[in-house]
Enzyme design. Structure first.
Site, PDB file in Angstrom:
ATOM      1  N   PHE A   1      -3.491   0.085  11.183  1.00  0.00           N
ATOM      2  CA  PHE A   1      -4.552   0.863  10.564  1.00  0.00           C
ATOM      3  C   PHE A   1      -5.733   0.944  11.496  1.00  0.00           C
ATOM      4  CE2 PHE A   1      -2.115  -1.197   7.186  1.00  0.00           C
ATOM      5  CZ  PHE A   1      -1.667  -0.075   6.512  1.00  0.00           C
TER       6      PHE A   1
ATOM      7  N   HIS B   1      -2.905  11.023   7.449  1.00  0.00           N
ATOM      8  CA  HIS B   1      -2.288   9.729   7.137  1.00  0.00           C
ATOM      9  C   HIS B   1      -0.938   9.873   6.449  1.00  0.00           C
ATOM     10  CE1 HIS B   1      -5.818   7.621   8.476  1.00  0.00           C
ATOM     11  NE2 HIS B   1      -6.570   8.368   7.691  1.00  0.00           N
TER      12      HIS B   1
ATOM     13  N   ILE C   1       3.633   7.325   4.053  1.00  0.00           N
ATOM     14  CA  ILE C   1       2.187   7.327   3.839  1.00  0.00           C
ATOM     15  C   ILE C   1       1.580   6.091   4.472  1.00  0.00           C
ATOM     16  CG2 ILE C   1       0.352   7.370   2.099  1.00  0.00           C
ATOM     17  CD1 ILE C   1       2.617   8.385   0.120  1.00  0.00           C
ATOM     18  N   CYS C   2       0.600   6.289   5.318  1.00  0.00           N
ATOM     19  CA  CYS C   2      -0.126   5.179   5.933  1.00  0.00           C
ATOM     20  C   CYS C   2      -1.321   4.864   5.029  1.00  0.00           C
ATOM     21  CB  CYS C   2      -0.574   5.573   7.342  1.00  0.00           C
ATOM     22  SG  CYS C   2      -1.405   4.239   8.213  1.00  0.00           S
ATOM     23  N   LEU C   3      -1.130   3.906   4.141  1.00  0.00           N
ATOM     24  CA  LEU C   3      -2.153   3.515   3.162  1.00  0.00           C
ATOM     25  C   LEU C   3      -2.051   2.007   2.976  1.00  0.00           C
ATOM     26  CD1 LEU C   3      -4.295   4.571   1.109  1.00  0.00           C
ATOM     27  CD2 LEU C   3      -2.429   4.763  -0.544  1.00  0.00           C
TER      28      LEU C   3
END
Length: 150
Positions: free
Chosen positions: A145, A82, A89-91
């Site tokens: 997501f 991620h 950052i994929c959050l």
């Protein structure tokens, strides 16, 4: 001092006096510019990232805490499903799931948790495409997501 600056001052003091384990703020960066911090994180013991050190850059706009900070890794970027090689950052709490109840501390804890739960050091499947086509600001990215399968 506006409300955003008061909140940032309070959060900075909290991060200095009560940092989560493995987290340390660079006071020189934060004190020279309250809107841009460098926060150091260290991989937790017993994880794939044990002993590794990383730098997170936090950028805050005038709407903080009503808008999320822009957070990205700089320098040594962890290899993680991620985390893109450019540091983005994929959050979800950094975008759609952000709420003013969250803080720099909770973001750091979420990132440490994300690193700690990783089972395999790999880049996101779309890393090359994303890095070559994304905006320089991760906040201007439309994230999709999907279920955590790694």
């Amino acid at each position: 001092m506006d409300a955003s600056q008061r909140r940032l001052t309070k959060e900075l003091a909290m991060l200095v006096t009560e940092p989560p384990t493995g987290v340390c703020v660079d006071m020189q960066s934060a004190s020279s510019d309250l809107r841009c911090w460098h926060v150091y994180v260290e991989g937790a013991k017993g994880t794939l990232y044990e002993g590794e050190k990383f730098t997170l850059q936090f950028r805050f706009d005038d709407q903080y805490p009503f808008s999320s900070p822009e957070v990205m890794f700089t320098g040594n970027v962890p290899v993680h499903p991620h985390i893109y090689s450019n540091g983005h950052i994929c959050l979800s709490i950094l975008t759609d799931d952000w709420t003013p109840a969250l803080s720099v501390q909770t973001v750091c804890l979420s990132i440490l948790s994300m690193l700690s739960s990783c089972k395999e050091k790999i880049r996101p499947v779309d890393n090359n495409f994303y890095v070559n086509t994304c905006n320089a600001s991760s906040k201007k990215t439309k994230w999709y997501f999907h279920d955590d399968t790694v």
